[in-house]
Design a protein around this motif. Structure first.
Motif: not given
Length: 281
Positions: A55-64, A143-153, A66-73
């Motif tokens: 989450x601290x990386x730029x656009x790190x939320x894209x790694x979390x 998910x909140x960071x995704x919504x924020x990124x979508x609002x800025x587009x 559904x597929x990213x969560x499954x990979x970590x699991x």
């Protein structure tokens, strides 16, 4: 004469008494509950640190997503389950603690059955609960960071720029939802040999069982890769059996399920006989 002498011993090894089994489970829990708590606590700390780094990386939320969560699991499960399994009989590494364990009033079958229940059944369940303790907050933040990124587009942003921000990609990962029953069975049958092999190594090797088990697993992996290259086999067909087996040959429809079920069964039976060898006569 030998067969007559072996029959009572075999019956004693395979005896099962529910009251005695319950006492064995209670004694095991009382002795190892702190060690289990530390094991899961360290695992959760590692996952929290990993999520914070992502989450601290730029656009790190894209790694979390559904597929990213499954990979970590699944990565966490397949890495920690063999370690947990290899530590179950860690008392066998020392002669004094091994004597205490083997002298407990329970049959070999009851001790072996308790190991299967704790390792193959309870551990994946508790691991899943521990995973969601870390995953749910990370998913909410992503998910909140995704919504924020979508609002800025801008409204006329091209579809390529919103590809990684689709809301459908950021749903909460649910273990039993993305895959049907056969796939779920395949994942469990894939995990079972790793757990059984770790238990077998901890029982078979008397000195430094953890290191020797890792070396043995490394040589088994090398041998598997070598044989696969010699016979020009197709591992994708074998590992994809539970996803789609409509295009397989008749012999593959028989051979593949035999391997999937046979290898874990043989390894767990080997654990039983290895535990029997440690019995005090």
């Amino acid at each position: 004469m030998c067969s007559r002498r072996c029959r009572p011993r075999t019956r004693r090894l395979l005896m099962f008494d529910f009251t005695r089994f319950r006492r064995l489970a209670a004694a095991h829990w009382a002795e190892y509950r702190r060690a289990y708590a530390w094991f899961f606590g360290i695992g959760m700390i590692v996952q929290f640190v990993l999520v914070l780094i992502i989450l601290s990386m730029p656009h790190g939320y894209t790694s979390l997503g559904n597929d990213g969560q499954g990979t970590i699991y699944f990565c966490g499960l397949f890495l920690t389950a063999p370690i947990f399994a290899g530590r179950y009989f860690q008392a066998m590494a020392k002669r004094e603690s091994a004597l205490v364990l083997m002298m407990r009033p329970a049959s070999i079958f009851e001790k072996w059955l308790l190991a299967i229940i704790v390792i193959a059944l309870l551990y994946p369940l508790v691991y899943t609960l521990a995973f969601y303790v870390c995953d749910v907050p990370a998913w909410l933040i992503a998910a909140s960071q995704v919504q924020h990124a979508l609002a800025l587009l801008p409204k006329d942003a091209p579809e390529e720029s919103t590809y990684l921000l689709r809301s459908t990609s950021y749903t909460l990962f649910v273990v039993w939802q993305p895959m049907h029953l056969w796939q779920f069975l395949g994942w469990n049958l894939m995990l079972a040999p790793f757990e059984a092999f770790a238990v077998l190594g901890s029982l078979y090797f008397r000195a430094m069982p953890f290191i020797k088990t890792i070396l043995a697993a490394f040589f088994v992996l090398l041998a598997s890769i070598f044989l696969s290259a010699i016979f020009d086999s197709n591992p994708a067909a074998f590992f994809g059996f539970w996803d789609d087996h409509t295009k397989l040959a008749a012999w593959q429809m028989v051979f593949f399920p035999s391997v999937w079920f046979g290898v874990p069964l043989l390894l767990w039976l080997s654990c039983f006989f290895a535990l029997q060898e440690r019995e005090i006569v």
